[in-house]
Design a protein around this motif. Structure first.
Motif, PDB file in Angstrom:
ATOM      1  N   ASP A   1       0.957  -0.804   0.060  1.00 33.40           N
ATOM      2  CA  ASP A   1      -0.071   0.488  -0.046  1.00 33.40           C
ATOM      3  C   ASP A   1       0.733   0.991   0.410  1.00 33.40           C
ATOM      4  OD1 ASP A   1      -2.070  -1.724   0.105  1.00 33.40           O
ATOM      5  OD2 ASP A   1      -2.717  -0.741   2.532  1.00 33.40           O
ATOM      6  N   THR A   2       1.909   1.020   0.431  1.00 35.12           N
ATOM      7  CA  THR A   2       3.218   2.501   0.794  1.00 35.12           C
ATOM      8  C   THR A   2       3.543   2.927  -0.204  1.00 35.12           C
ATOM      9  OG1 THR A   2       3.130   2.159   2.572  1.00 35.12           O
ATOM     10  CG2 THR A   2       4.909   3.201   1.970  1.00 35.12           C
ATOM     11  N   GLY A   3       3.625   1.705  -1.341  1.00 38.37           N
ATOM     12  CA  GLY A   3       4.440   1.869  -1.773  1.00 38.37           C
ATOM     13  C   GLY A   3       3.911   2.450  -3.328  1.00 38.37           C
ATOM     14  N   ASN A   4       2.616   2.087  -2.974  1.00 41.24           N
ATOM     15  CA  ASN A   4       1.721   2.027  -4.483  1.00 41.24           C
ATOM     16  C   ASN A   4       1.305   3.367  -4.551  1.00 41.24           C
ATOM     17  OD1 ASN A   4       0.873  -0.082  -5.975  1.00 41.24           O
ATOM     18  ND2 ASN A   4      -0.354  -0.587  -4.471  1.00 41.24           N
ATOM     19  N   ALA A   5       1.063   3.955  -3.045  1.00 45.87           N
ATOM     20  CA  ALA A   5       0.892   5.631  -2.278  1.00 45.87           C
ATOM     21  C   ALA A   5       1.949   6.392  -2.706  1.00 45.87           C
ATOM     22  CB  ALA A   5       0.636   5.584  -0.811  1.00 45.87           C
ATOM     23  N   ILE A   6       3.164   6.133  -3.132  1.00 48.31           N
ATOM     24  CA  ILE A   6       4.372   6.919  -3.362  1.00 48.31           C
ATOM     25  C   ILE A   6       4.333   6.847  -5.380  1.00 48.31           C
ATOM     26  CG2 ILE A   6       6.308   6.781  -3.655  1.00 48.31           C
ATOM     27  CD1 ILE A   6       6.856   5.588  -0.867  1.00 48.31           C
ATOM     28  N   GLU A   7       3.921   5.857  -5.727  1.00 52.22           N
ATOM     29  CA  GLU A   7       3.976   5.587  -6.783  1.00 52.22           C
ATOM     30  C   GLU A   7       2.515   6.583  -8.183  1.00 52.22           C
ATOM     31  OE1 GLU A   7       3.327   2.922 -10.949  1.00 52.22           O
ATOM     32  OE2 GLU A   7       3.448   1.763  -8.797  1.00 52.22           O
ATOM     33  N   ASP A   8       1.518   6.802  -6.809  1.00 52.17           N
ATOM     34  CA  ASP A   8       0.276   7.449  -7.725  1.00 52.17           C
ATOM     35  C   ASP A   8       0.938   8.850  -7.242  1.00 52.17           C
ATOM     36  OD1 ASP A   8      -1.462   5.096  -7.876  1.00 52.17           O
ATOM     37  OD2 ASP A   8      -2.479   5.411  -5.789  1.00 52.17           O
ATOM     38  N   ALA A   9       1.277   9.319  -5.778  1.00 53.90           N
ATOM     39  CA  ALA A   9       2.256  10.616  -5.871  1.00 53.90           C
ATOM     40  C   ALA A   9       2.923  11.468  -6.402  1.00 53.90           C
ATOM     41  CB  ALA A   9       1.986  11.158  -4.264  1.00 53.90           C
ATOM     42  N   CYS A  10       3.929  10.393  -7.721  1.00 54.29           N
ATOM     43  CA  CYS A  10       4.617  10.320  -7.564  1.00 54.29           C
ATOM     44  C   CYS A  10       4.143  11.053  -9.653  1.00 54.29           C
ATOM     45  CB  CYS A  10       5.951   9.510  -8.408  1.00 54.29           C
ATOM     46  SG  CYS A  10       6.948   9.808  -9.217  1.00 54.29           S
ATOM     47  N   GLU A  11       3.177  10.230 -10.192  1.00 53.73           N
ATOM     48  CA  GLU A  11       2.422   9.922 -10.809  1.00 53.73           C
ATOM     49  C   GLU A  11       1.722  11.665 -11.182  1.00 53.73           C
ATOM     50  OE1 GLU A  11       0.638   6.933 -11.970  1.00 53.73           O
ATOM     51  OE2 GLU A  11       2.094   5.702 -12.495  1.00 53.73           O
ATOM     52  N   LYS A  12       1.064  11.940  -9.590  1.00 54.85           N
ATOM     53  CA  LYS A  12       0.527  12.964  -9.195  1.00 54.85           C
ATOM     54  C   LYS A  12       1.336  14.995 -10.131  1.00 54.85           C
ATOM     55  CE  LYS A  12      -3.665  11.774  -7.392  1.00 54.85           C
ATOM     56  NZ  LYS A  12      -4.309  11.663  -5.828  1.00 54.85           N
ATOM     57  N   THR A  13       2.278  14.200  -9.216  1.00 58.69           N
ATOM     58  CA  THR A  13       3.215  15.655  -9.239  1.00 58.69           C
ATOM     59  C   THR A  13       4.169  15.740 -10.662  1.00 58.69           C
ATOM     60  OG1 THR A  13       3.699  14.758  -7.298  1.00 58.69           O
ATOM     61  CG2 THR A  13       5.296  16.694  -8.294  1.00 58.69           C
ATOM     62  N   LYS A  14       4.258  14.348 -11.761  1.00 63.29           N
ATOM     63  CA  LYS A  14       4.896  14.489 -12.972  1.00 63.29           C
ATOM     64  C   LYS A  14       3.836  15.493 -14.173  1.00 63.29           C
ATOM     65  CE  LYS A  14       8.413  11.399 -13.356  1.00 63.29           C
ATOM     66  NZ  LYS A  14       8.520  10.444 -14.255  1.00 63.29           N
ATOM     67  N   GLU A  15       2.285  15.168 -13.513  1.00 63.98           N
ATOM     68  CA  GLU A  15       1.215  15.747 -14.580  1.00 63.98           C
ATOM     69  C   GLU A  15       0.591  16.275 -13.469  1.00 63.98           C
ATOM     70  OE1 GLU A  15      -2.771  13.866 -13.648  1.00 63.98           O
ATOM     71  OE2 GLU A  15      -1.822  12.448 -14.153  1.00 63.98           O
TER      72      GLU A  15
ATOM     73  N   ASP B   1       6.842  12.501 -19.234  1.00 67.54           N
ATOM     74  CA  ASP B   1       6.687  10.792 -19.165  1.00 67.54           C
ATOM     75  C   ASP B   1       5.710  10.985 -17.844  1.00 67.54           C
ATOM     76  OD1 ASP B   1       6.614   7.863 -18.359  1.00 67.54           O
ATOM     77  OD2 ASP B   1       8.930   7.856 -17.990  1.00 67.54           O
ATOM     78  N   THR B   2       4.609  10.435 -17.023  1.00 66.26           N
ATOM     79  CA  THR B   2       3.852  10.220 -16.247  1.00 66.26           C
ATOM     80  C   THR B   2       4.221   9.146 -15.656  1.00 66.26           C
ATOM     81  OG1 THR B   2       2.192   9.540 -17.680  1.00 66.26           O
ATOM     82  CG2 THR B   2       2.669  12.063 -16.968  1.00 66.26           C
ATOM     83  N   ASP B   3       4.905   8.641 -16.362  1.00 63.62           N
ATOM     84  CA  ASP B   3       5.408   7.038 -14.969  1.00 63.62           C
ATOM     85  C   ASP B   3       6.362   7.008 -13.879  1.00 63.62           C
ATOM     86  OD1 ASP B   3       2.746   5.206 -16.553  1.00 63.62           O
ATOM     87  OD2 ASP B   3       4.389   4.945 -18.272  1.00 63.62           O
ATOM     88  N   CYS B   4       6.072   6.466 -13.079  1.00 63.32           N
ATOM     89  CA  CYS B   4       7.366   6.747 -11.652  1.00 63.32           C
ATOM     90  C   CYS B   4       7.717   5.336 -11.265  1.00 63.32           C
ATOM     91  CB  CYS B   4       6.554   6.637 -10.461  1.00 63.32           C
ATOM     92  SG  CYS B   4       6.145   8.664 -10.929  1.00 63.32           S
TER      93      CYS B   4
END
Length: 104
Positions: A81-95, A101-104
């Motif tokens: 869950d922590t890894g997924n939350a970090i990935e989601d936050a990274c993608e939102k930041t890049k967006e 490239d929005t993939d983290c």
């Protein structure tokens, strides 16, 4: 504690029976039989106490293993869950930064 109490009680009883048995020759055989019975009962009580102790230790061990397994599963779930939350936050930041490239 209970085993020590049983052993002490048995020793006291044996001493009393031997003392009484020494007073009369007619009671010698009866006293011997009583002593044999007390020894048998003491052995059975000690065996029962040992069995109960073993059963208790086995149950405690099983409970500890179950708790450890549940904790391990929960830690894995939290890590995912922590890894997924970090990935989601990274993608939102890049967006928000308008990166290609929005993939983290």
């Amino acid at each position: 504690m209970k085993i020590n109490k049983n052993i002490s009680l048995t020793a006291l009883t044996l001493t009393a029976l031997l003392s009484l048995g020494a007073c009369s020759d007619d009671q010698g055989e009866e006293t011997g039989e009583k002593i044999d019975q007390i020894i048998t009962e003491t052995k059975e009580a000690a065996k029962d106490a040992g069995d109960k102790t073993t059963d208790f230790a086995d149950e405690a061990s099983d409970k500890v293993k179950d708790a450890a397994s549940k904790a391990k599963d929960k830690i894995k779930e939290l890590a995912t869950d922590t890894g997924n939350a970090i990935e989601d936050a990274c993608e939102k930041t890049k967006e928000k930064l308008d990166t290609e490239d929005t993939d983290c």
